[in-house]
Design an enzyme around this catalytic site. Structure first.
Site, mmCIF file in Angstrom:
data_model
loop_
_atom_site.group_PDB
_atom_site.id
_atom_site.type_symbol
_atom_site.label_atom_id
_atom_site.label_comp_id
_atom_site.label_asym_id
_atom_site.label_seq_id
_atom_site.Cartn_x
_atom_site.Cartn_y
_atom_site.Cartn_z
ATOM 1 C CE LYS A 93 15.983 170.163 21.436
ATOM 2 N NZ LYS A 93 17.051 169.650 20.766
ATOM 3 C CE LYS B 130 14.938 166.442 27.799
ATOM 4 N NZ LYS B 130 15.192 165.760 26.518
ATOM 5 C CE LYS C 20 23.232 166.922 24.550
ATOM 6 N NZ LYS C 20 24.245 166.311 23.694
HETATM 7 P P1 TYM Z 1 19.757 163.809 22.617
HETATM 8 O O1 TYM Z 1 21.247 164.305 22.023
HETATM 9 O O2 TYM Z 1 18.953 165.050 23.208
HETATM 10 O O3 TYM Z 1 20.348 162.876 23.809
HETATM 11 C C1 TYM Z 1 21.167 161.615 23.604
HETATM 12 C C2 TYM Z 1 20.461 160.547 24.535
HETATM 13 O O4 TYM Z 1 20.429 160.825 25.940
HETATM 14 C C3 TYM Z 1 19.178 160.458 26.392
HETATM 15 N N1 TYM Z 1 18.922 161.639 27.479
HETATM 16 C C4 TYM Z 1 18.391 161.159 28.667
HETATM 17 N N2 TYM Z 1 18.559 160.300 29.414
HETATM 18 C C5 TYM Z 1 18.142 160.213 30.673
HETATM 19 N N3 TYM Z 1 17.848 161.378 31.260
HETATM 20 C C6 TYM Z 1 18.103 162.694 30.903
HETATM 21 N N4 TYM Z 1 17.958 163.778 31.524
HETATM 22 C C7 TYM Z 1 18.261 162.851 29.265
HETATM 23 N N5 TYM Z 1 18.591 163.467 28.559
HETATM 24 C C8 TYM Z 1 19.169 163.153 27.174
HETATM 25 C C9 TYM Z 1 18.246 160.674 25.319
HETATM 26 O O5 TYM Z 1 17.052 160.071 25.705
HETATM 27 C C10 TYM Z 1 19.066 160.096 24.041
HETATM 28 O O6 TYM Z 1 18.975 158.611 24.054
HETATM 29 N N6 TYM Z 1 16.706 163.161 19.139
HETATM 30 C C11 TYM Z 1 17.944 162.484 19.708
HETATM 31 C C12 TYM Z 1 18.919 162.087 18.985
HETATM 32 C C13 TYM Z 1 18.785 161.352 17.736
HETATM 33 C C14 TYM Z 1 18.506 160.014 17.832
HETATM 34 C C15 TYM Z 1 18.411 159.403 16.343
HETATM 35 C C16 TYM Z 1 18.303 159.137 18.842
HETATM 36 C C17 TYM Z 1 18.810 161.610 16.401
HETATM 37 N N7 TYM Z 1 18.599 160.651 15.601
HETATM 38 C C18 TYM Z 1 18.294 157.964 16.058
HETATM 39 C C19 TYM Z 1 18.067 157.554 18.466
HETATM 40 C C20 TYM Z 1 18.162 157.323 17.118
HETATM 41 C C21 TYM Z 1 18.208 163.693 20.567
HETATM 42 O O7 TYM Z 1 17.996 164.757 20.719
HETATM 43 O O8 TYM Z 1 19.008 162.951 21.815
#
Ligand code: TYM
Length: 327
Positions: free
Chosen positions: A111, A192, A195
Site C-alpha cells: 500500500k 489479487k 478494491k
Molecule cells: P480487507 O478489507 O482487505 O478484506 C476483507 C477479507 O477479504 C479477504 N480478501 C480476499 N480473499 C480472497 N481473495 C482476494 N482477492 C481477497 N481480497 C480480500 C481478506 O483476506 C479479508 O479476510 N486487514 C484486514 C481487515 C481487518 C481484520 C481485522 C481481519 C482489520 N481487523 C481483524 C481479521 C481480523 C483487511 O484489510 O481486509
C-alpha cells in the site's frame, strides 16, 4: 464454543475475493461458534477519505454482509469506531510490536508503494488489527490468504505482551479456506482481486449485474497455449477461472480442468456459476437498502455486546501492565 472474530474495511465495493475468501465462510461459521464480525472503519482512514463517505460506506457494508448471510441475531456484527476500546488497546500493542516487525508487513509495503502520502497509521495498522482480535479472546480468525502475516504478527504481539506483563491475551489462529482463499484479478491474474487496484474490469463487485459479470469473465486474461490445466505459476489466468468456478460450485479446480478442452466453455460456466451465486445476495441487499434504520439498530445492539467484552479485556490488560487505577 470457539470465539471467532474477523474484520473487513468499508471502503470500496465488496468483491468476489472478499466473498469467497472470507464472508462466505463467516456466514457458515456463525452457527457453531461465538462469532464477532467488525466493520473496520478506523482502518480505512489510514488512507485519506472524502469527508462524510465513511459512515455511508459502513452502513452499506453492513447491509451487504447481512445480505451475504451474516445474521445479526446469531453473530455479533458491529462497527469498529463504535467501540472505543479498539483504539486504546491499539496503543498498548503498538508499544509491544517492534518497528522491524511492522516494516516487514507485505500489506504495508504494497500500500505504501501506491501512496504519495504515507500516514503513520498505515504503518501501525497491524497493531490496531491485533487489538481487534485480542480484545475478544479470539481463538479463530477466518480470513483470506493475504491476511496470514497479520494474524501471525498478532500472535507474536500477544505472546510478547503475556511474557512481559503476565497471561492476558488468548493466542489466535488464522483459518484460511481451502477454496477461494486467493481470488486473482481477472485482467492481471498475478495480482489479487482488490478494491484498491485500479482495475474495474478485473474485479467482480458483488452487486455487478449478470451482463457485467459475463463481460468481465469473457474478457479475462488467459494465455495462448489453449490447454485447460490448473497450474497457478504457469497459467495464472486459467487457474484463477478454475478456482472461481470451483469455489462457486464446491468442486475441486484440478478435477474441473479435465472437463474442459477450450477456454470459451470454461469462461461461460464460470460466469453462469458466479451469476447464480450472487443473485440471492443481490435481491436481499435491495430489501435491506430500503430500510436503513433496521440495519442501524442491529449495529447498535452489536456494538453494545462487543463493548462489554472489549472493556473487560482492556481493563485486564491495563491492570496487568500496572497503570494507576482511575478510581
Ligand atoms: P480487507 O478489507 O482487505 O478484506 C476483507 C477479507 O477479504 C479477504 N480478501 C480476499 N480473499 C480472497 N481473495 C482476494 N482477492 C481477497 N481480497 C480480500 C481478506 O483476506 C479479508 O479476510 N486487514 C484486514 C481487515 C481487518 C481484520 C481485522 C481481519 C482489520 N481487523 C481483524 C481479521 C481480523 C483487511 O484489510 O481486509
Amino acid at each position: 464454543m470457539r470465539r471467532v472474530l474477523s474484520g473487513i474495511q468499508p471502503t470500496g465495493q465488496l468483491h468476489l475475493g472478499n466473498y469467497l475468501g472470507a464472508v462466505r465462510n463467516w456466514a457458515k461459521m456463525q452457527h457453531d461458534t461465538d462469532a464477532f464480525f467488525c466493520i473496520v472503519d478506523l482502518h480505512s482512514i489510514t488512507i485519506p477519505q472524502e469527508p462524510g463517505a465513511i459512515g455511508r460506506e459502513s452502513l452499506r457494508l453492513a447491509q451487504m454482509l447481512i445480505a451475504a448471510g451474516l445474521d445479526p441475531e446469531v453473530c455479533t456484527l458491529f462497527v469498529q469506531s463504535h467501540v472505543r476500546e479498539h483504539t486504546e488497546c491499539s496503543w498498548l500493542l503498538e508499544c509491544t510490536a517492534s518497528f522491524g516487525e511492522l516494516s516487514r508487513m507485505a500489506q504495508f509495503k504494497d500500500k505504501s508503494d501506491r501512496q504519495e502520502f504515507i500516514s503513520a497509521g498505515l504503518f501501525t495498522y497491524p497493531a490496531l488489527q491485533a487489538a481487534d482480535i485480542l480484545l475478544y479472546d479470539t481463538n479463530d480468525v477466518p480470513v483470506g490468504a493475504d491476511q496470514r502475516q497479520h494474524i501471525e504478527l498478532t500472535r507474536d504481539i500477544a505472546e510478547r505482551f503475556n511474557y512481559r506483563y503476565g497471561e492476558t491475551f488468548v493466542l489466535p489462529a488464522a483459518v484460511i479456506p481451502s477454496a477461494g482463499a486467493r481470488v486473482m484479478d481477472l485482467q492481471r491474474p498475478t495480482d489479487k482481486m482488490s478494491k484498491s487496484l485500479d482495475s474495474p474490469k478485473g474485479t467482480i463487485d458483488l452487486l455487478d449485474q449478470p451482463d457485467q459479470i459475463e463481460k468481465k469473465i469473457r474478457s479475462a486474461v488467459t494465455d495462448n497455449d489453449g490447454e485447460v490445466r490448473f497450474d497457478v505459476s504457469n497459467k495464472p489466468g486459467v487457474s484463477n477461472l478454475l478456482s472461481i468456478l470451483g469455489a462457486a460450485t464446491d468442486k475441486d479446480p484440478e478435477e474441473l480442468a479435465s472437463e474442459y478442452s477450450q477456454y470459451g466453455p470454461l469462461k461461460a460456466d464460470a460466469a453462469a456459476a458466479v451469476v447464480e451465486l450472487l443473485a440471492p445476495l443481490q435481491a436481499r441487499f435491495a430489501e435491506l437498502e430500503a430500510d436503513p434504520a433496521e440495519t442501524t439498530r442491529l449495529l447498535a445492539t452489536g456494538a453494545a455486546k462487543a463493548r462489554s467484552i472489549a472493556a473487560a479485556t482492556l481493563t485486564r490488560a491495563k491492570s496487568n501492565i500496572g497503570f494507576l487505577p482511575d478510581s
